[in-house]
Design an enzyme around this catalytic site. Structure first.
Site, short mmCIF file in Angstrom:
data_model
loop_
_atom_site.label_atom_id
_atom_site.label_comp_id
_atom_site.label_asym_id
_atom_site.label_seq_id
_atom_site.Cartn_x
_atom_site.Cartn_y
_atom_site.Cartn_z
N TYR A 42 0.85 -1.19 0.00
CA TYR A 42 0.00 0.00 0.00
C TYR A 42 0.88 1.23 0.00
O TYR A 42 1.85 1.31 0.76
CB TYR A 42 -0.90 0.01 1.24
CG TYR A 42 -1.77 1.24 1.37
CD1 TYR A 42 -2.84 1.46 0.50
CD2 TYR A 42 -1.54 2.17 2.38
CE1 TYR A 42 -3.64 2.58 0.63
CE2 TYR A 42 -2.35 3.30 2.52
CZ TYR A 42 -3.40 3.50 1.63
OH TYR A 42 -4.19 4.61 1.77
N ASP A 71 9.30 2.96 -0.27
CA ASP A 71 8.25 3.61 0.50
C ASP A 71 8.45 3.20 1.95
O ASP A 71 7.99 2.13 2.38
CB ASP A 71 6.87 3.19 -0.03
CG ASP A 71 5.74 3.80 0.81
OD1 ASP A 71 6.04 4.46 1.82
OD2 ASP A 71 4.57 3.59 0.44
N LYS A 110 4.28 8.98 8.87
CA LYS A 110 4.04 8.37 10.19
C LYS A 110 5.01 8.85 11.26
O LYS A 110 4.87 9.98 11.73
CB LYS A 110 3.97 6.85 10.03
CG LYS A 110 2.80 6.49 9.08
CD LYS A 110 2.39 5.07 8.99
CE LYS A 110 1.05 4.99 8.24
NZ LYS A 110 1.04 4.15 7.07
C1 LIG Z 1 0.35 4.71 5.71
C2 LIG Z 1 1.13 4.48 4.47
C3 LIG Z 1 1.05 5.35 3.37
C4 LIG Z 1 0.05 6.48 3.32
O1 LIG Z 1 0.32 7.43 4.29
P1 LIG Z 1 -0.87 8.47 4.69
O2 LIG Z 1 -0.23 9.40 5.64
O3 LIG Z 1 -1.95 7.61 5.29
O4 LIG Z 1 -1.33 9.10 3.44
C5 LIG Z 1 1.88 5.13 2.31
N1 LIG Z 1 2.74 4.10 2.30
C6 LIG Z 1 2.84 3.24 3.32
C7 LIG Z 1 3.84 2.14 3.26
C8 LIG Z 1 2.03 3.39 4.43
O5 LIG Z 1 2.10 2.51 5.43
#
Ligand SMILES: *Cc1c(COP(=O)(O)O)cnc(C)c1O
Length: 435
Positions: free
Chosen positions: A146, A241, A269
């Protein structure tokens, strides 16, 4: 248990009238396990209390950010102090450079970076700059990873091996999905076939270097190194990511843990200390393509605002004090070993793979007797049993993600008491779902 969530039930009924699903992010509605979500009242350290007064050990931690637990005093002080001096100026502040210097020290591949306000913005913008830099259109992602909710990333595998992706949400155009190719995680051969089938057309490969968003799935030895080699050979950029894994699997992220250097990195995060912050960055020559230095446009009214920067600086300064991060890793190991042993006692086969401060418990059966390595292997585990276990845990005061396709998070504040409460509840909950 009906009275236990009495106030939350009323609050949920009221919120559903005004907010789709009663929430502002779908997972919070508990759709996949059923039941009413509790409404949070306050949190402190590893504990969260709901509006009915129930207290929980928290393994969601806002889906990752609170590696220092809820309401850490250093972060509260930093936010309070910054707020008294103004919350945003539309002019640069020194705090932005100060946070960037800390990120660069911990994640040296991020020679230059830009701050945004969410992980979604970070991945979306990193892909734009990868396309702008390479002059190519196609993106390779992995089934089950994701990367936020941008159109071109809400794409799942097509039916054939070499087909283009299919939209994974209504409202995503076939055109957006067409530029995204989907490979199996931990399958280098799949990536090589896609690269070869689209010569000179792949701008970048994006992945979670340790996956949290299909439950915890670690890269097999050689996978990240192999992607680095394939990207170099085909002139594509490698994007890690690390929105979830950054400052979570290691203070330097997965790239420090595995020793593989991406061209671009996305953060989110933990980097905001609990406030909305994302970042993307990497090699200087790539980042020089971003406006106003280059032709790739990306902007944000509240990007790099001083409150968010102050919270991020406080979080990273606290986390890098000697022994602090290691404490959370040690607690994670105690918890995962305790969960596996407690399941075994009642005759259940559970594996709880962890990397750093992230883990996910899976119920067997397991392909070849080992933890899952890709989305299909996660789907083959006993997810219905997880759903029952979720409710047994929550009713006993342990707050865990309402889906087996999520990682659990441990903070530096999960102390012996929180762990004891967790393992006692887990034992009883395993017994309740053993038959
Ligand atoms: C949470 C997450 C996102 C999206 O971040 P948001 O702040 O919710 O937009 C993208 N990539 C990864 C791996 C994530 O865990």
């Amino acid at each position: 248990m009906t009275d236990r969530y009495h106030r939350s039930e009323a609050a949920f009924a009221a919120s559903k009238a005004r907010l789709p699903g009663g929430v502002n992010s779908p997972v919070r509605a508990l759709g996949s396990v059923g039941g009413v979500p509790f409404f949070a009242a306050f949190g402190k350290g590893p504990w969260i209390t709901d509006i009915d007064g129930n207290r929980y050990v928290d393994y969601i931690l806002s889906y990752g950010p609170h590696v220092l637990g809820h309401a850490h005093p250093a972060i509260v002080a930093a936010i309070t102090d910054a707020a008294t001096r103004g919350t945003a100026f539309g002019a640069p502040t020194e705090a932005e450079t100060a946070l960037a210097e800390r990120v660069r020290a911990l994640v040296p591949s991020m020679e230059r970076m830009r701050f945004v306000s969410s992980g979604t913005e970070a991945t979306m913008s990193a892909i734009r700059v990868a396309r702008g830099f390479t002059g190519r259109d196609l993106v390779i992602k992995f089934d089950g990873c994701y990367h936020g909710h941008a159109d071109g990333l809400l794409v799942r595998a097509g039916s054939g091996g070499l087909t283009f992706g299919n939209p994974d949400s209504a409202g995503v155009t076939a055109g957006a999905a067409r530029d995204t190719l989907v490979a199996d995680y931990n399958d280098l051969g799949d990536v090589e076939r896609l690269m070869t089938a689209h010569p000179g057309a792949v701008a970048c490969v994006i992945l979670e270097p340790v996956v949290g968003n299909m439950g915890l799935v670690a890269p097999v030895p050689g996978f990240l190194e192999g992607l680095r080699t394939l990207c170099d050979r085909h002139g594509a950029l490698l994007i890690f990511d690390e929105v979830m894994t950054g400052f979570r699997v290691h203070v330097g992220g997965a790239q420090a843990l595995y020793g593989v250097k991406p061209d671009l990195t996305c953060l989110g995060k933990v980097i905001g200390g609990g406030l909305p912050v994302g970042a993307y960055g990497g090699r200087g020559e790539i980042m020089a393509r971003i406006a106003p230095e280059g032709p790739v446009y990306q902007a944000g009214t509240l990007s790099g605002n001083p409150i968010s920067m102050a919270a991020g600086i406080a979080a990273l300064d606290e986390l890098t004090k000697p022994g602090v991060f290691d404490r959370a890793v040690a607690s994670t190991r105690t918890i995962t070993a305790g969960l596996e042993a407690a399941a075994h006692e009642v005759g259940l086969e559970v594996k709880a793979p962890s990397v750093g401060t992230m883990f996910t418990p899976f119920f067997g059966p397991f392909a070849q007797g080992r933890a899952p390595r890709c989305l299909r292997e996660v789907q083959a585990t006993d997810i219905p049993r997880f759903k029952r276990w979720f409710h047994e845990l929550r009713d006993r005061g342990v707050n865990v993600p309402p889906s087996n396709y999520e990682a659990w998070f441990v903070s530096t504040e999960h102390d012996a008491e929180a762990i004891r409460v967790t393992l006692d509840a887990a034992k009883a909950a395993f017994a309740a779902v053993a038959s």
